[in-house]
Design an enzyme around this catalytic site. Structure first.
Site, PDB file in Angstrom:
ATOM      1  N   HIS B 453       0.721  -0.993  -0.098  1.00 21.99           N
ATOM      2  CA  HIS B 453       0.023   0.270   0.059  1.00 21.99           C
ATOM      3  C   HIS B 453       0.692   1.170   0.035  1.00 21.99           C
ATOM      4  O   HIS B 453       2.174   1.262   0.458  1.00 21.99           O
ATOM      5  CB  HIS B 453      -1.118  -0.253   1.014  1.00 21.99           C
ATOM      6  N   GLU B 454       0.217   2.547  -0.417  1.00 24.46           N
ATOM      7  CA  GLU B 454       0.797   3.880  -0.492  1.00 24.46           C
ATOM      8  C   GLU B 454       2.141   3.462  -1.656  1.00 24.46           C
ATOM      9  O   GLU B 454       3.052   4.017  -1.151  1.00 24.46           O
ATOM     10  CB  GLU B 454       1.403   4.270   0.938  1.00 24.46           C
ATOM     11  N   GLY B 455       1.978   2.855  -2.727  1.00 22.50           N
ATOM     12  CA  GLY B 455       2.850   2.721  -3.611  1.00 22.50           C
ATOM     13  C   GLY B 455       3.651   1.517  -3.311  1.00 22.50           C
ATOM     14  O   GLY B 455       4.430   1.359  -2.313  1.00 22.50           O
TER      15      GLY B 455
END
Lengths: 601, 601
Positions: B453-455
């Site tokens: 998550h978040e890239g």
């Protein structure tokens, strides 16, 4: 996978040549293929559809019985009915006299479909094989034969709550009762066994435990160390010398099930032996029959352990393979993003399947190199078992020695790298891979067990550096080096493999030097402080060798051959260079870890 | 952990000096300590005891509401009541004007106790911070202020089922409705958002979504690419300009919860915007208010994303730390085996705690180097945020640029290596670690999310090699190199660190050369084909630098200082050498992965 399996068996290992041996005279490419077909079908129909169910419907104990999903009962029954438990056994034992390498290739399909549902088979086969090697005629006839027939399943009971990796601390006592029992010298056992896979279930009418215990000396005390360990066959329900249930329950009781991170389809039990829950013959104590000689229990058990370790390796590989196939399929179908071109990306174009991204291909190539390489390694070991069993004396001796040095790798390497493959499979699926709607998270959880059971990574490292590479004056390592050099010789004329040849030769030399440096002072505590990094480097060397072998075997320009060449190149470019970091601490006998003090943490 | 945290804050980062700045004038070592005390107590009393519960009592949706364990409600309430959501905000917003570095140090305790239960706080704070930076006065007053007060919680809604890593493919539409709404230009949104953490729950009376969507052009079409993306604040329940609930439900509906491998305490949702489930103002369409300018949505969102990425890094570190502490405690208590001495082992002696085995110490040292190094890195980044916010112009600019290049590392490195720490923690516990009776398996499952998550890791690699190290003519990389060289200069006079100094200087030079080689042809597709190995090597360089910094700061012969020296030495001896393997493919622009063809797999 079938195409790769056929390639490994036929083009690389040339299993067809085994038909020339008397034991396998009835076999040929067709009969081998039929076994694989059967396993592939069983895996597809009976195991794969229920692998998630075996995870979510974890075994539970109602106080009387352990319940497993009906699907597990049915899958194991189908496995037994196909004669697969006894596949490599003699015809007279109901077997098919299959080579081990074919049996293992068949097992690969089952393990890929559900390693946890099929765990019972591996244990039962290993148990019965041990009895064939070390049991009395009566024990073979009564216990092993009924196990091969799938009437009864088997376990191995080594660990205790206070004795896991340290088997010398086994505290289960075995008191003699009747030296003249037809099933073998009879003892009464008392003690607690931990981590017993398949230790309780209702799939078969009986469960045959192989139990490590100590016979007290004349002073009533147990002998410290592994020398004091003996081996006993302890049925859950007592049996007559004719192999029938006597109707009496033995004093073996389930104390509880372990609730695991993964691998949930295989029950894992704490078993109490001889606590008096049942009273066979009117008194407490689990009835057990000595197998082999007193004090030789661990030696006998290692017969099963080595087989189990290769089995663990295969299971780890096949979990990795399952994840590889799932993530490959996903990557081919999932559109996301666009190619990076010289002009950047054109957002007006439709999204492309993620398999077109270099980083996704990197993750797939890594998985491919781990799982196909791992499968090749396990089959190679199984082929060595066949050589040890049916080759001429010299070849058999060489195969046995090679197996000694390769077993720690066959067990540990896939446990680490096919687990990494499973993590990469999750990564390819992204957020979806992190949900329980896709299978890859379960593969990863299931696979995490494999670095732990049947000897942890640490134990494998000590076995390799502390025993296997130094035994017989380093003969096993020399044999392996000779095999690697032979591969290098064969690859030399191939210009496309020139770089690989140099890199493998250099890696072999580095392992040799590091081995010498590790032992340069002759102090085990200095050599073995970095046994795990040594194990890692050694494993990568072996796999690089396997990949050069496969690159040699996969000739031509077909897509299939180019895939194998690419995976080989991946392993040499991205993986093999890692050995330098691991070997640096080995070669310098880096003392940091052994000198570290508790108080400094 | 507290001792290490105090060391990092006081001896290394010298946070006391921040009191000299106007914004922090009311603060001193005592007020900082009081914040840490509060967080430590909250973590111990309200979070840690319920972390397993938050996993086993996974959020469920009854068709109307999402249910979370009562413990999560109570823990978040206690967190809010302690004023921690607004810790670093202005006094007038109800904040404490704490430095970010102190706020993060406090958060470390909470994350270690339960990263999943506390996920709501990170999202809410990030959401409100974004509104403070980019929202209108009314948006700040109505939304941000109520979020900081914990009256409402917040989310970030970026991904869609067809647009995860590829945000340019966001397809949520925003049709203008009223440009003069006091809460900002009002739009009606329609689209599906996926992977929304905290997207539904009953902990607060309202949930404030920040949503990426596209405003159609005059032709009614959405602009392809990220340029077309705008940002909207979309409350679950509509609110008045006075900040009260209007009584009307917005058209935002939960379509389902994701069932995850771990991190289960944080709800993760598929949200439907504008499907007509609710009809605010009598018609379908989710009411949203434009934040910032049209087309600048992604730029605004990155304000939150960068903060979230450092937050993800901290979460990964603290999961690693929790596993480290659990396995250290276990290793100190668990007897198993004996030391390897010159004469082998004496089985007659009692077993020794496993912390005395070199391989166990290796696994603990690895964890220590990963989690303490990771914590130092995250605090360093937070300290840079303080510099960017309150330093003089030059220092602020430098800090901002350093943050650009360090953010991908702060996010990715702990996601990978503190996950590895969790795996090592399982390994230290052996079979016990694989059961759900111990916490380490949950840490490992929870932590696996952080590479996604978040890239994802892949995205971080592209960000680092494709953007951060080349931006402004490589200025950010030069700045980092200057910092590393300054550390080397300070370490030069210390003979004990001589080897480390040389190794770090060599590693820095290698990264510089590899960066140049990667871009030597100027072709992004060639440079970026190995962006992930580059990310891995860069991360290890940064951590080696951090460890040299810590070795410099931990002077003396105390157990504490020796522990830090040992962890630094571990990182340099066992970890830093790994960069050669990663950089080899970067520097040679190894084309294997980008040239690999789908058909060859």
């Amino acid at each position: 996978m079938r195409e790769t399996l056929d390639f490994l068996l036929n083009d690389w290992l040339r299993v067809g040549e085994l038909s020339a041996r008397e034991r396998f005279a009835d076999h040929n490419a067709e009969t081998f293929g039929a076994v694989l077909d059967t396993c592939e079908r069983l895996a597809r129909e009976k195991f794969a559809p229920f692998n998630r169910l075996a995870d979510t419907e974890e075994p539970h104990f109602d106080g009387e019985q352990v319940h497993l999903p009906q699907a597990t009962h049915e899958a194991m029954r189908a496995f037994v009915d196909a004669g697969l438990l006894a596949g490599s056994q003699d015809y007279e034992l109901g077997g098919m006299q299959l080579p081990c390498v074919i049996e293992m290739a068949g097992k690969a399909f089952i393990s890929k479909a559900s390693v946890a549902m099929s765990g019972y088979a591996m244990l039962t086969k290993g148990n019965a094989n041990l009895l064939m090697a070390h049991g009395s005629e009566a024990q073979r006839e009564v216990f092993a034969k009924n196990e091969f027939a799938g009437r009864w399943f088997g376990t191995m009971c080594l660990s205790e709550p206070q004795a896991g990796s340290s088997l010398s601390d086994v505290a289960t006592r075995a008191e003699p009762e009747d030296a003249a029992d037809p099933l073998g010298p009879r003892y009464r056992l008392k003690g607690n066994k931990m981590w017993i896979s398949g230790g309780e279930h209702e799939m078969t009418e009986n469960i045959i435990h192989l139990v490590l215990a100590k016979i007290p000396g004349p002073d009533g005390k147990l002998v410290p160390g592994t020398r004091g360990i003996s081996l006993f066959v302890v049925p859950k329900k007592l049996v007559t010398p004719a192999g029938e249930l006597s109707g009496e329950r033995n004093d073996v009781a389930l104390a509880g099930l372990n609730h695991k991170l993964g691998y949930r389809g295989t029950t894992n039990c704490l078993l109490n032996f001889g606590e008096g829950r049942f009273k066979p013959g009117g008194k407490a104590g689990a009835v057990g029959y000595l197998v082999g000689k007193p004090g030789e229990g661990l030696k006998c058990m290692f017969h099963m352990m080595n087989e189990a370790r290769i089995g663990v390796g295969l299971g780890a590989v096949m979990l990795g393979y399952a994840g590889y196939e799932a993530s490959l399929e996903y990557a081919r179908q999932r559109p996301q993003g666009r190619a990076i071109g010289p002009g950047g990306k054109d957002a007006a174009q439709p999204q492309r399947p993620i398999i077109e991204h270099a980083d996704v291909k990197r993750m797939l190539l890594a998985q491919k190199s781990y799982v196909e390489g791992g499968l090749a390694l396990e089959l190679f070991c199984a082929r060595l078992v066949d050589e040890a069993n049916t080759g001429d004396a010299d070849a058999a001796a060489e195969a046995t020695l090679l197996l000694e040095v390769l077993t720690p790798i066959a067990k540990s390497w896939p446990s680490e790298w096919c687990l990494e493959a499973n993590s990469l499979a999750i990564q390819v699926l992204g957020g979806y891979g992190y949900t329980r709607d896709f299978p890859v998270e379960q593969h990863w959880r299931d696979n995490r067990l494999n670095m732990i059971h049947e000897g942890t990574h640490g134990i494998q490292g000590l076995d390799l550096l502390g025993r296997k590479v130094v035994m017989d004056g380093g003969r096993a390592l020399q044999l392996l080096a000779a095999r690697i050099n032979a591969t290098i010789e064969r690859a030399l004329p191939r210009p496309a493999l020139a770089e690989r040849v140099n890199e493998l030769a250099a890696a072999l030399a580095k392992i040799g030097r590091a081995t010498k440096s590790a032992w340069a002072t002759g102090a085990p505590e200095e050599a073995l402080a970095n046994a795990t990094p040594y194990l890692q480097a050694f494993g990568h060397l072996v796999l690089a060798w396997i990949w050069l072998e496969l690159a040699l075997a996969a000739e031509g320009e077909s897509d299939f051959a180019r895939g194998k060449q690419a995976a080989a190149r991946y392993f040499f470019a991205y993986e093999l260079p890692k050995i330098d970091a691991w070997l640096a601490v080995v070669a310098s006998r880096e003392p940091l870890c052994r000198e570290m003090q508790d108080a400094w943490f």
